[in-house]
Motif scaffolding. Structure first.
Motif, PDB file in Angstrom:
ATOM      1  N   TYR A  59       0.833  -1.203   0.000  1.00  0.00           N
ATOM      2  CA  TYR A  59       0.000   0.000   0.000  1.00  0.00           C
ATOM      3  C   TYR A  59       0.869   1.255   0.000  1.00  0.00           C
ATOM      4  O   TYR A  59       0.632   2.194  -0.774  1.00  0.00           O
ATOM      5  CB  TYR A  59      -0.913  -0.019   1.220  1.00  0.00           C
ATOM      6  CG  TYR A  59      -1.712   1.245   1.445  1.00  0.00           C
ATOM      7  CD1 TYR A  59      -2.946   1.426   0.831  1.00  0.00           C
ATOM      8  CD2 TYR A  59      -1.238   2.245   2.293  1.00  0.00           C
ATOM      9  CE1 TYR A  59      -3.690   2.572   1.040  1.00  0.00           C
ATOM     10  CE2 TYR A  59      -1.966   3.403   2.511  1.00  0.00           C
ATOM     11  CZ  TYR A  59      -3.192   3.565   1.887  1.00  0.00           C
ATOM     12  OH  TYR A  59      -3.906   4.717   2.097  1.00  0.00           O
ATOM     13  N   TRP A  63       0.747   1.790  -3.955  1.00  0.00           N
ATOM     14  CA  TRP A  63      -0.589   2.368  -4.075  1.00  0.00           C
ATOM     15  C   TRP A  63      -0.523   3.882  -3.901  1.00  0.00           C
ATOM     16  O   TRP A  63      -0.971   4.637  -4.758  1.00  0.00           O
ATOM     17  CB  TRP A  63      -1.535   1.754  -3.047  1.00  0.00           C
ATOM     18  CG  TRP A  63      -2.926   2.317  -3.069  1.00  0.00           C
ATOM     19  CD1 TRP A  63      -3.483   3.167  -2.150  1.00  0.00           C
ATOM     20  CD2 TRP A  63      -3.946   2.102  -4.063  1.00  0.00           C
ATOM     21  NE1 TRP A  63      -4.782   3.480  -2.498  1.00  0.00           N
ATOM     22  CE2 TRP A  63      -5.099   2.832  -3.673  1.00  0.00           C
ATOM     23  CE3 TRP A  63      -3.994   1.349  -5.235  1.00  0.00           C
ATOM     24  CZ2 TRP A  63      -6.262   2.838  -4.422  1.00  0.00           C
ATOM     25  CZ3 TRP A  63      -5.178   1.355  -5.979  1.00  0.00           C
ATOM     26  CH2 TRP A  63      -6.284   2.091  -5.564  1.00  0.00           C
ATOM     27  N   LYS A  76      -2.838   4.276  -7.199  1.00  0.00           N
ATOM     28  CA  LYS A  76      -4.050   5.004  -6.805  1.00  0.00           C
ATOM     29  C   LYS A  76      -4.318   6.154  -7.767  1.00  0.00           C
ATOM     30  O   LYS A  76      -5.430   6.285  -8.305  1.00  0.00           O
ATOM     31  CB  LYS A  76      -3.922   5.537  -5.383  1.00  0.00           C
ATOM     32  CG  LYS A  76      -5.112   6.393  -4.958  1.00  0.00           C
ATOM     33  CD  LYS A  76      -4.908   7.000  -3.576  1.00  0.00           C
ATOM     34  CE  LYS A  76      -6.090   7.892  -3.200  1.00  0.00           C
ATOM     35  NZ  LYS A  76      -5.907   8.503  -1.856  1.00  0.00           N
ATOM     36  N   ASN A  92      -8.701   0.464  -2.691  1.00  0.00           N
ATOM     37  CA  ASN A  92      -7.647  -0.391  -2.140  1.00  0.00           C
ATOM     38  C   ASN A  92      -8.113  -0.961  -0.811  1.00  0.00           C
ATOM     39  O   ASN A  92      -8.691  -0.260   0.013  1.00  0.00           O
ATOM     40  CB  ASN A  92      -6.354   0.393  -1.921  1.00  0.00           C
ATOM     41  CG  ASN A  92      -5.277  -0.452  -1.265  1.00  0.00           C
ATOM     42  OD1 ASN A  92      -5.199  -0.547  -0.045  1.00  0.00           O
ATOM     43  ND2 ASN A  92      -4.452  -1.072  -2.078  1.00  0.00           N
TER      44      ASN A  92
END
Length: 208
Positions: A59, A63, A76, A92
């Protein structure tokens, strides 16, 4: 019923390449998820939701930011920018590392909880770590039975055909052409196997 694109995100610095599927190509792209969604939209398969499952480390690395180049957008921003014109929802969800049985069940429940009755699923297994492609396929097959979901397609971005990362880094971007493998026919093979097994065991040929 919704069309949902499901993928897992890893921690590696993903070198940009040109992902292609048939005649469709997405150039200078770090993330297979972005390439696949763009190609699917081009082919008229617009997902309602794009679910990206990632560990906390993935993440943070890929992301929110781009582990390959901090000046480039993370996944993202890539998906959000696409969704502004198309209208799909990009989300996510953090999953456990999967270092023990409890965490494996945590992954199972997290993915399953994001599937609803009669969802249509497009699955990308490119960045699934080791056992995760098998686990994810099991989860979705479970959802096919208990939630009457359907698995529309399975894809794999074969970046490794270009060679190892060091070799690819020395290639000009125009030579970094990575195919996307359509693994969907193997879903049919799996279903044929189940149908034949039922026929041999019970004499019921309805699935066949």
């Amino acid at each position: 019923m919704m069309l949902k694109f499901i993928s897992l995100l890893g921690t590696n610095p993903y070198l940009p390449c040109n992902y292609y599927l048939g005649e469709s190509i997405v150039n200078d792209c770090c993330y297979i998820q972005k390439a696949l969604v763009e190609i699917l939209i081009e082919q008229g398969m617009i997902p309602d939701k794009v679910f990206i499952f990632a560990t906390e480390l993935a993440y943070m690395k890929n992301w929110k930011t781009n582990a390959y180049d901090k000046k480039r957008p993370g996944l993202k921003d890539e998906l959000v920018n696409m969704s502004k014109n198309i209208g799909f929802i990009a989300k996510n969800t953090v999953i456990p590392e999967g270092q023990n049985e409890e965490e494996l069940w945590g992954i199972f429940n997290t993915i399953l909880d994001n599937l609803e009755d009669e969802d249509e699923i497009i699955l990308d297994v490119t960045h699934s770590f080791r056992y995760l492609p098998m686990l994810t396929f099991i989860i979705i097959n479970y959802a096919r039975i208990v939630k009457k979901c359907s698995l529309k397609a399975v894809y794999y971005g074969a970046f490794e055909v270009l060679g190892d990362a060091r070799r690819v880094a020395n290639l000009p971007i125009v030579e970094r052409n990575a195919p996307i493998f359509d693994l969907t026919p193997f879903i049919d093979l799996f279903d044929w196997t189940l149908a034949i097994d039922r026929y041999l065991a019970t004499g019921d040929a309805s699935m066949v």
